[in-house]
Enzyme design. Sequence first.
Site, PDB file in Angstrom:
ATOM      1  N   HIS A  85      -6.235  10.208   6.215  1.00  0.00           N
ATOM      2  CA  HIS A  85      -5.436   9.203   6.928  1.00  0.00           C
ATOM      3  C   HIS A  85      -5.212   9.690   8.352  1.00  0.00           C
ATOM      4  CE1 HIS A  85      -4.050   8.297   2.703  1.00  0.00           C
ATOM      5  NE2 HIS A  85      -4.385   7.098   3.139  1.00  0.00           N
ATOM      6  N   GLY A  86      -5.217   8.788   9.301  1.00  0.00           N
ATOM      7  CA  GLY A  86      -4.952   9.175  10.690  1.00  0.00           C
ATOM      8  C   GLY A  86      -6.237   9.578  11.389  1.00  0.00           C
ATOM      9  N   ASP A 103       0.823  -1.214   0.000  1.00  0.00           N
ATOM     10  CA  ASP A 103       0.000   0.000   0.000  1.00  0.00           C
ATOM     11  C   ASP A 103       0.860   1.269   0.000  1.00  0.00           C
ATOM     12  OD1 ASP A 103      -2.343   1.465   0.201  1.00  0.00           O
ATOM     13  OD2 ASP A 103      -2.382   1.390   2.389  1.00  0.00           O
ATOM     14  N   HIS A 104       0.418   2.267  -0.753  1.00  0.00           N
ATOM     15  CA  HIS A 104       1.111   3.567  -0.821  1.00  0.00           C
ATOM     16  C   HIS A 104       2.579   3.426  -1.179  1.00  0.00           C
ATOM     17  CE1 HIS A 104      -2.113   6.195   0.376  1.00  0.00           C
ATOM     18  NE2 HIS A 104      -2.442   5.341   1.321  1.00  0.00           N
ATOM     19  N   ASP A 141       1.276   5.186  -4.967  1.00  0.00           N
ATOM     20  CA  ASP A 141       0.479   6.394  -4.792  1.00  0.00           C
ATOM     21  C   ASP A 141       1.015   7.551  -5.627  1.00  0.00           C
ATOM     22  OD1 ASP A 141      -1.158   8.363  -4.004  1.00  0.00           O
ATOM     23  OD2 ASP A 141      -0.747   8.204  -1.868  1.00  0.00           O
ATOM     24  N   GLY A 162      -9.677   4.793   6.929  1.00  0.00           N
ATOM     25  CA  GLY A 162     -10.901   4.158   7.431  1.00  0.00           C
ATOM     26  C   GLY A 162     -11.171   4.417   8.903  1.00  0.00           C
TER      27      GLY A 162
HETATM   28  P1  13P Z   1      -6.165   5.013   8.819  1.00  0.00           P
HETATM   29  O1  13P Z   1      -4.773   4.940   9.403  1.00  0.00           O
HETATM   30  O2  13P Z   1      -6.763   6.378   8.923  1.00  0.00           O
HETATM   31  O3  13P Z   1      -7.040   3.953   9.396  1.00  0.00           O
HETATM   32  O4  13P Z   1      -6.013   4.735   7.257  1.00  0.00           O
HETATM   33  C1  13P Z   1      -5.214   3.656   6.813  1.00  0.00           C
HETATM   34  C2  13P Z   1      -4.997   3.744   5.350  1.00  0.00           C
HETATM   35  O5  13P Z   1      -5.749   4.396   4.638  1.00  0.00           O
HETATM   36  C3  13P Z   1      -3.855   3.027   4.775  1.00  0.00           C
HETATM   37  O6  13P Z   1      -3.825   3.153   3.386  1.00  0.00           O
END
Ligand code: 13P
Length: 388
Positions: free
Chosen positions: A181-182, A82-83, A104, A211
């Site tokens: 995010h976060g 991811d990313h 990303d 999320g």
């Molecule tokens: P959160 O850390 O906000 O739950 O998001 C995780 C995320 O989007 C990883 O790609």
Amino acid sequence: MALVHLNDMLNHAYRHNYALGAFGVVDLRFLSGIMQAAENCRAPVVLNLIEAHFCHYDFELLMPAVLAAAKRAAVPVAINFDHGSSHEHAGRAIRAGCNGVMVDTSMLPFSDNLWQTRELVNIAHACGVTVEGELGYVPGVTGESAKLHPGELSYTSAAEAAGFVARTGVDSLAVSIGTVHGRMKGMPKLDYNRLAKIHEATSIPLVIHGGTGLSDEQYRKLISHGVAKINYYTALAEVAARSVREQCAADRKADYGNLPDHVSEVVRVETERCMRLWGAGGRAAEVLAQCKPWAEVRHLTLFNISSAIAENEIPVLLGETVAAIEMRPGVRRVHIAKTDQARYSLMVDFSSREAMNNHRKLGKELSLHQKLLMNNMEDTLSLELQTQ
Ligand code: 13P
């Protein structure tokens, strides 16, 4: 052996109106908590390896454990990178065993994002690996308070999304509709109208980044508008950190080994809550029945070395051949050995059958020297590896 194609899993969730959780893994305690949650509620699960976290652990060291956990699971599992910051890193992730990748490039202008994503699709699809694109920009840093990284949110446009999906060939699309995010202070406002239009325009599984911190009702509405994967990490990091602090406070002389004793358990509880809430609980059996298994393949070739090649040239040419094959997408290991007087064996481990087929196509591009070297090649056998 419960590794399955991520794309199949995503499409199952999309068609049946639930969302997979892609839970950030940062160590063995997270890994076992997430896997235990999936087993307990019989849910398919995505193990998410986020490049920004590679400063906390050695990716190549953790991946064999992630693969082993996925392979011994009774529930379907996919492993997503991811990313990622580059295509090279995505290649490294595929080699290490990820069957989904996301690089990303969402902060780039539309056309640059499109071309970069399309190139990633070419590389990854040649190995059967699922690709997630992102259009619009989701700010913030996963695992931290969103206040620390205020970055400008840029919403996904439905009109652009349709063209982006058609021209890149991505399997899923991460959208920006108000999440960050976060951890956000207060409740994020989500643009469901926009999401509905993107859903209608693209007809592929949509993904939510950031999320953490949404209400139950918000998750339900996202899923009803085509969201089939929710990326989730910060809330897991928070419960894990809290449990370490509590352990510390309860016993100020606690041994280092005991401080994270409850991390797996609190991660399990929070992961299970999400899986049930997002509708993934109880889906494992149908997903296993309907999704293609993901398996490594070992391929063996026997060849003679042409008499036109001088004895002293052979080691150099063999080394070059190994290096050229190792560069190919989805090649995990290459080994050449002499089997008897005249014959050599070339053993290549691929992350998937698709990667092997791609390699065999590329085999035609061997240099003249390498062709001479691998005189009289015979494809002898290919077998699916069940274990590492
Ligand atoms: P959160 O850390 O906000 O739950 O998001 C995780 C995320 O989007 C990883 O790609």
